[in-house]
Design a protein around this motif. Sequence first.
Motif, PDB file in Angstrom:
ATOM      1  N   THR A  49       0.832  -1.196   0.000  1.00 34.24           N
ATOM      2  CA  THR A  49       0.000   0.000   0.000  1.00 34.24           C
ATOM      3  C   THR A  49       0.863   1.241   0.000  1.00 34.24           C
ATOM      4  N   THR A  50       0.378   2.287  -0.656  1.00 34.79           N
ATOM      5  CA  THR A  50       1.097   3.555  -0.701  1.00 34.79           C
ATOM      6  C   THR A  50       0.675   4.421   0.472  1.00 34.79           C
ATOM      7  N   PRO A  51       1.615   4.845   1.315  1.00 36.38           N
ATOM      8  CA  PRO A  51       1.250   5.676   2.468  1.00 36.38           C
ATOM      9  C   PRO A  51       0.740   7.036   2.028  1.00 36.38           C
ATOM     10  N   LEU A  52       0.131   7.742   2.965  1.00 41.88           N
ATOM     11  CA  LEU A  52      -0.327   9.092   2.686  1.00 41.88           C
ATOM     12  C   LEU A  52       0.853  10.006   2.423  1.00 41.88           C
ATOM     13  N   VAL A  53       0.656  10.978   1.547  1.00 36.43           N
ATOM     14  CA  VAL A  53       1.724  11.898   1.159  1.00 36.43           C
ATOM     15  C   VAL A  53       1.595  13.187   1.957  1.00 36.43           C
ATOM     16  N   SER A  54       2.728  13.712   2.394  1.00 36.84           N
ATOM     17  CA  SER A  54       2.739  14.992   3.096  1.00 36.84           C
ATOM     18  C   SER A  54       3.580  15.988   2.318  1.00 36.84           C
ATOM     19  N   ASN A  55       3.245  17.265   2.440  1.00 33.65           N
ATOM     20  CA  ASN A  55       3.966  18.309   1.729  1.00 33.65           C
ATOM     21  C   ASN A  55       5.332  18.548   2.370  1.00 33.65           C
ATOM     22  N   THR A  56       6.282  18.973   1.549  1.00 30.94           N
ATOM     23  CA  THR A  56       7.611  19.268   2.053  1.00 30.94           C
ATOM     24  C   THR A  56       8.279  20.302   1.159  1.00 30.94           C
ATOM     25  N   ASP A  57       9.175  21.086   1.742  1.00 30.82           N
ATOM     26  CA  ASP A  57       9.962  22.046   0.975  1.00 30.82           C
ATOM     27  C   ASP A  57      11.321  21.472   0.597  1.00 30.82           C
ATOM     28  N   LYS A  58      11.578  20.243   0.987  1.00 26.54           N
ATOM     29  CA  LYS A  58      12.868  19.624   0.688  1.00 26.54           C
ATOM     30  C   LYS A  58      12.957  19.219  -0.779  1.00 26.54           C
ATOM     31  N   LYS A  59      14.186  19.124  -1.259  1.00 26.16           N
ATOM     32  CA  LYS A  59      14.432  18.772  -2.658  1.00 26.16           C
ATOM     33  C   LYS A  59      14.503  17.250  -2.796  1.00 26.16           C
ATOM     34  N   PRO A  60      13.804  16.682  -3.778  1.00 28.15           N
ATOM     35  CA  PRO A  60      13.867  15.230  -3.953  1.00 28.15           C
ATOM     36  C   PRO A  60      15.154  14.794  -4.652  1.00 28.15           C
ATOM     37  N   ARG A  61      15.699  13.672  -4.208  1.00 34.36           N
ATOM     38  CA  ARG A  61      16.817  13.003  -4.865  1.00 34.36           C
ATOM     39  C   ARG A  61      16.293  11.643  -5.327  1.00 34.36           C
ATOM     40  N   PHE A  62      16.264  11.432  -6.640  1.00 34.90           N
ATOM     41  CA  PHE A  62      15.571  10.291  -7.202  1.00 34.90           C
ATOM     42  C   PHE A  62      16.475   9.066  -7.355  1.00 34.90           C
TER      43      PHE A  62
END
Length: 233
Positions: A49-62
Amino acid sequence: MRTRRYRHLTSPNQNLDSFLDILTNTVGVLMFISLFITVVAVESSTIVTTPLVSNTDKKPRFFEIRNNKISYIDDEEIDRQIALLNRNLPECSVPEIPRDLDNYNYQFYLNRVQEYENCRRQTVQSFRQFKGQTENYQVTFYGADALIYEPLTPETGESYKTIAQTDSDYNEILEKFDPKTNYLAFLVRPDSFSAFRAARKQAWKAGYNVGWEPLKQETPIVFGSNGRTVGVQ
């Protein structure tokens, strides 16, 4: 003495076939529902299952996780290569329409328009022919404003069994970034949830927030002009 006769009421014989059909169908439906609930209960432990998503100001590293291997998607390096390409291209200036449209100025303006169109075609062609490369991927333009990341080889990536080692590529990447300003975003293929869990555990241990997105085995990695979003979970 007069004998009283009693009138016997007789009920017509009832046909119970329809009732039995309804009863049989009802029992069958209940058995099917019971079987379905049992199957769901048994298989629920294998559903991711995919957990709930929360907002963030951090930069994603893929990172891509395929074949139980972890590959860093260095989109910053591709941005650098595209910026370098852009600096080496000629500047295409839109010609201004002259106020006095006599024969000479009109012809001069048409020549400038042609030069501008040629410049633009050259720019578009240069971007179409762009071939960027990172340690793990070859990158080309996909459509007008997107980039497609393709693994350099089928064996691209680092095995999840070795990422915990101090000198692993994965550890070096985690040490290069700051968990206060960056989080890790994993694109997970169906064959690689064991690797994902290992990589996520190590990321949490290093203090990183983590987001992930399931990706079908055959789905390419495409970043649009606005980037790609995988929220923190």
